[in-house]
Write an enzyme that holds these catalytic residues in place. Structure first.
Site, PDB file in Angstrom:
ATOM      1  N   GLY A 142       0.810  -1.214   0.000  1.00  0.00           N
ATOM      2  CA  GLY A 142       0.000   0.000   0.000  1.00  0.00           C
ATOM      3  C   GLY A 142       0.838   1.256   0.000  1.00  0.00           C
ATOM      4  O   GLY A 142       0.519   2.236  -0.702  1.00  0.00           O
ATOM      5  N   TYR A 175      -4.822 -17.752   7.417  1.00  0.00           N
ATOM      6  CA  TYR A 175      -4.573 -16.798   6.336  1.00  0.00           C
ATOM      7  C   TYR A 175      -5.020 -17.369   4.998  1.00  0.00           C
ATOM      8  O   TYR A 175      -5.734 -16.716   4.219  1.00  0.00           O
ATOM      9  CB  TYR A 175      -3.075 -16.471   6.299  1.00  0.00           C
ATOM     10  CG  TYR A 175      -2.636 -15.604   5.151  1.00  0.00           C
ATOM     11  CD1 TYR A 175      -2.664 -14.221   5.248  1.00  0.00           C
ATOM     12  CD2 TYR A 175      -2.180 -16.172   3.956  1.00  0.00           C
ATOM     13  CE1 TYR A 175      -2.252 -13.415   4.188  1.00  0.00           C
ATOM     14  CE2 TYR A 175      -1.765 -15.385   2.900  1.00  0.00           C
ATOM     15  CZ  TYR A 175      -1.806 -14.004   3.021  1.00  0.00           C
ATOM     16  OH  TYR A 175      -1.395 -13.226   1.967  1.00  0.00           O
TER      17      TYR A 175
END
Length: 260
Positions: free
Chosen positions: A14, A160
């Protein structure tokens, strides 16, 4: 100038994407959990010549997810990048739960993007053409619907990978739902074990750079017009077969309807 909401924008992938989205002419609605890091991210976008605004929210809290959606609902939003996520955690780490009592990886890697996206669909449709990009993983495992919260034999890697399979399956359902609306929905595995904090936390040796994954993801945000696809970096690929399985997807839809 249209807006892009980028979650998890203060580190890793990000943080790499944010200034480049700004340079591409988008106003970056930059999300993170830490106010200081959000402010730093806004400054980095502006230093690169772009525009950004910061938003602080904890995506492990579904009420916070709702507040974030409310803050950006009236913007000229043409892209939503669900990038924030929780990795494997530390090796042999214990089971963690979200503010709402969900297993943490299921909450942040699946429930948060689902809740955020659903809240922003009217905005994205109103500003079409628009894109939804879900940052997933090739690391996927079948979902045990009898133990969604991994209360038995907990393992962070399994948690996950199950959440990432569910994210891909939900992305395909979303693409079907949005057909003809001008809003695309795709899922991407940016790169394998990028050099990020979550990879280092697990003690895994990085196998690729953040730039490797960033370039592939940026292309998907800015240029891809197809929908309902899973990408391995720049290449359309197939996820785990369960992510395309109609029975699995139907069961997942039932599960998601039951969340608060």
């Amino acid at each position: 100038m249209s807006d892009v909401l980028l979650t998890g924008a203060t580190s890793g992938l990000g943080r790499w994407l944010a200034p480049r989205l700004g340079q591409a002419g988008r106003t970056v609605l930059l999300h993170g959990r830490d106010p200081a890091k959000v402010a730093r991210g806004v400054a980095e976008v502006e230093a690169a010549g772009g525009k950004a605004e910061g938003f602080v929210a904890d995506l492990a809290d579904l009420d916070d997810v709702g507040r974030l959606a409310a803050q950006v609902r009236d913007r000229e939003l043409t892209a939503l990048v669900n990038n924030a996520g929780v990795g494997f955690g530390q090796r042999d780490g214990g089971r963690e739960v979200s503010a709402d009592g969900y297993e943490l990886r299921w909450a942040v890697n699946l429930l948060a993007p689902v809740r955020l996206t659903e809240a922003l669909l009217p905005t994205l449709k109103a500003n079409a053409p628009a894109r939804i990009v879900n940052v997933g993983s090739l690391g996927q495992e079948p979902i045990d619907f009898d133990d969604l919260q991994l209360r038995r034999r907990y393992d962070g890697v399994t948690a996950y990978r199950r959440a990432k399979l569910a994210l891909a399956a939900w992305t395909f359902d979303l693409a079907d739902e949005l057909a003809g609306s001008g809003v695309t929905a795709n899922c991407i595995h940016p790169a394998t074990f990028m050099d990020t904090e979550m990879v280092r936390q697990y003690g895994q040796r990085p196998m690729s750079t953040v730039e490797d994954g960033g370039e592939a993801t940026l292309r998907l945000i800015l240029d891809e017009t197809r929908t309902g696809l899973f990408f391995d970096a720049r290449r359309a690929a197939e996820p785990h077969p369960d992510a395309r399985d109609p029975a699995v997807r139907a069961r997942l839809r039932e599960v998601l309807l039951l969340r608060p």
